[in-house]
Design an enzyme around this catalytic site. Structure first.
Site, PDB file in Angstrom:
ATOM      1  CD  GLU A 291      -2.844   5.200   6.944  1.00 41.63           C
ATOM      2  OE1 GLU A 291      -2.847   5.350   5.715  1.00 41.63           O
ATOM      3  OE2 GLU A 291      -1.890   4.666   7.562  1.00 41.63           O
TER       4      GLU A 291
ATOM      5  N   GLY B  27       2.939  -1.308   4.337  1.00 44.66           N
ATOM      6  CA  GLY B  27       3.027   0.124   4.065  1.00 44.66           C
ATOM      7  C   GLY B  27       4.473   0.509   3.801  1.00 44.66           C
ATOM      8  N   GLY B  28       5.133   1.010   4.829  1.00 45.52           N
ATOM      9  CA  GLY B  28       6.483   1.566   4.692  1.00 45.52           C
ATOM     10  C   GLY B  28       7.459   0.667   3.962  1.00 45.52           C
TER      11      GLY B  28
ATOM     12  CG  ASN C 248      -1.670   1.229   1.470  1.00 48.49           C
ATOM     13  OD1 ASN C 248      -1.716   2.103   0.600  1.00 48.49           O
ATOM     14  ND2 ASN C 248      -2.297   1.341   2.638  1.00 48.49           N
ATOM     15  CD1 TRP C 249       3.955   1.324  -2.598  1.00 40.55           C
ATOM     16  CD2 TRP C 249       3.916   2.357  -4.592  1.00 40.55           C
ATOM     17  NE1 TRP C 249       4.883   0.706  -3.419  1.00 40.55           N
ATOM     18  CE2 TRP C 249       4.880   1.327  -4.644  1.00 40.55           C
ATOM     19  CE3 TRP C 249       3.709   3.129  -5.728  1.00 40.55           C
ATOM     20  CZ2 TRP C 249       5.643   1.054  -5.784  1.00 40.55           C
ATOM     21  CZ3 TRP C 249       4.461   2.861  -6.870  1.00 40.55           C
ATOM     22  CH2 TRP C 249       5.417   1.838  -6.896  1.00 40.55           C
ATOM     23  CE  LYS C 250      -0.081   3.119   4.822  1.00 40.14           C
ATOM     24  NZ  LYS C 250       0.060   3.174   6.276  1.00 40.14           N
TER      25      LYS C 250
ATOM     26  CG  HIS D 191      -5.555   1.444   5.425  1.00 42.53           C
ATOM     27  ND1 HIS D 191      -5.165   2.410   6.322  1.00 42.53           N
ATOM     28  CD2 HIS D 191      -4.498   0.624   5.269  1.00 42.53           C
ATOM     29  CE1 HIS D 191      -3.908   2.163   6.686  1.00 42.53           C
ATOM     30  NE2 HIS D 191      -3.487   1.075   6.063  1.00 42.53           N
TER      31      HIS D 191
ATOM     32  CD  GLU E  77      -3.305  -3.134   7.303  1.00 46.63           C
ATOM     33  OE1 GLU E  77      -2.159  -3.269   6.866  1.00 46.63           O
ATOM     34  OE2 GLU E  77      -4.006  -2.127   7.094  1.00 46.63           O
TER      35      GLU E  77
ATOM     36  CB  SER F  63       5.279  -2.789  12.040  1.00 49.01           C
ATOM     37  OG  SER F  63       4.869  -1.476  12.399  1.00 49.01           O
TER      38      SER F  63
HETATM   39  P1  PGA Z   1       3.101  -0.321   7.755  1.00 51.56           P
HETATM   40  O1  PGA Z   1       1.613   0.006   7.177  1.00 51.56           O
HETATM   41  O2  PGA Z   1       3.577  -1.547   7.059  1.00 51.56           O
HETATM   42  O3  PGA Z   1       3.902   0.904   7.399  1.00 51.56           O
HETATM   43  O4  PGA Z   1       2.939  -0.516   9.216  1.00 51.56           O
HETATM   44  C1  PGA Z   1       0.697  -1.019   6.971  1.00 51.56           C
HETATM   45  C2  PGA Z   1      -0.544  -0.476   6.337  1.00 51.56           C
HETATM   46  O5  PGA Z   1      -0.887   0.695   6.533  1.00 51.56           O
HETATM   47  O6  PGA Z   1      -1.239  -1.216   5.620  1.00 51.56           O
END
Ligand code: PGA
Length: 248
Positions: A96, A231-232, A8-10, A94, A164, A210
């Site tokens: 967010e 994510g990251g 997920n590149w956000k 998600h 998540e 994470s």
């Molecule tokens: P993260 O994000 O791997 O940076 O913790 C996960 C996500 O938001 O799906």
């Protein structure tokens, strides 16, 4: 089922990132065929990424869509539009989106219905907050999110669930392996009660929060963990593919 490693590149990336999959493939050759790699870039990059990943065994998806297929919805993109530009999956609900954009389970269900109608696969995200886990309510919270975010009309085919925990996203914190395994077992049980054992076993349940190359192997080896939402560590092909290599 194949292991699904989804990035997920956000709201990160620019047009030059469309070249990343091919550059990585040219440098490292084909990837593990037991693993499906999915990249969900910002919406405007989907067509470029679809083109840039042609012949790369990499799938492209969206991070969100609107619940209607078209109309006067300024600033929105429909599931049909995602399909039209070559996207295959849509991440929905998600944490967010839930926290920053007020998305409810009901809205996530409406969006998922639309995604399924467009022959795409919804990745429905669920997960408890830190307070809910500390209060011992994690199973109940996730159970309710699942029940209400999966549309009534869904038959369990072409469905991905991502567990998540909100407190693990972008924090470097990860639940214990026992807690991840226990939640995934709980989720499988709920899916089984709703769709029957056979279909439930075919539903891909991702863990997210994470995940990085150094912890991916032990997480991906857990029963009922069928992949990861990242994510990251998914922003660079090196670390995304290092995670994919841990899924053996
Ligand atoms: P993260 O994000 O791997 O940076 O913790 C996960 C996500 O938001 O799906």
């Amino acid at each position: 089922m194949k292991t699904l490693i989804a990035a997920n590149w956000k709201m990160h990336g620019d047009l030059s990132w469309a070249a990343k999959p091919k550059a990585f493939r040219d440098a490292h050759g084909p990837q593990n065929t037991n693993v499906e790699i999915l990249i969900c870039p910002p919406a405007y990059l989907i067509p470029a990424l679809v083109k840039g990943s042609e012949g790369q065994d990499i799938l492209i998806g969206a991070q969100n869509c609107h619940q209607e297929q078209g109309g006067a919805f300024t600033g929105e993109m429909s599931a049909d539009m995602v399909a039209n530009c070559g996207g295959r999956y849509v991440i929905l609900g998600h944490s967010e989106r839930r926290a920053l954009f007020g998305e409810t389970d009901g809205l996530v269900a409406a969006k998922a219905k639309s995604v399924l109608a467009s022959s795409l696969v919804p990745i429905i995200c669920v997960g408890e907050s830190r307070e809910q886990r500390e209060a011992g309510d994690a199973d109940e919270v996730v159970g309710a999110q699942l029940k209400n975010s999966i549309p009534e009309s869904a038959d369990g085919h072409k469905l991905v669930i991502a567990y998540e925990p909100v407190w693990a996203i972008g924090t470097g914190l990860v639940p214990t392996l026992e807690d991840i395994a226990s939640m995934h077992d709980h989720i499988r049980g709920i899916l089984s009660a709703r769709f029957g054992e056979n279909i439930a076993q075919s539903i891909c349940i991702l863990y997210g929060g994470s995940v990085k190359p150094s912890n991916a192997r032990e997480i991906l080896a857990l029963k009922d963990v069928n992949g990861a939402l990242i994510g990251g560590a998914g922003l660079e092909m090196d670390s995304l593919c290092a995670i994919a290599r841990e899924a053996l």
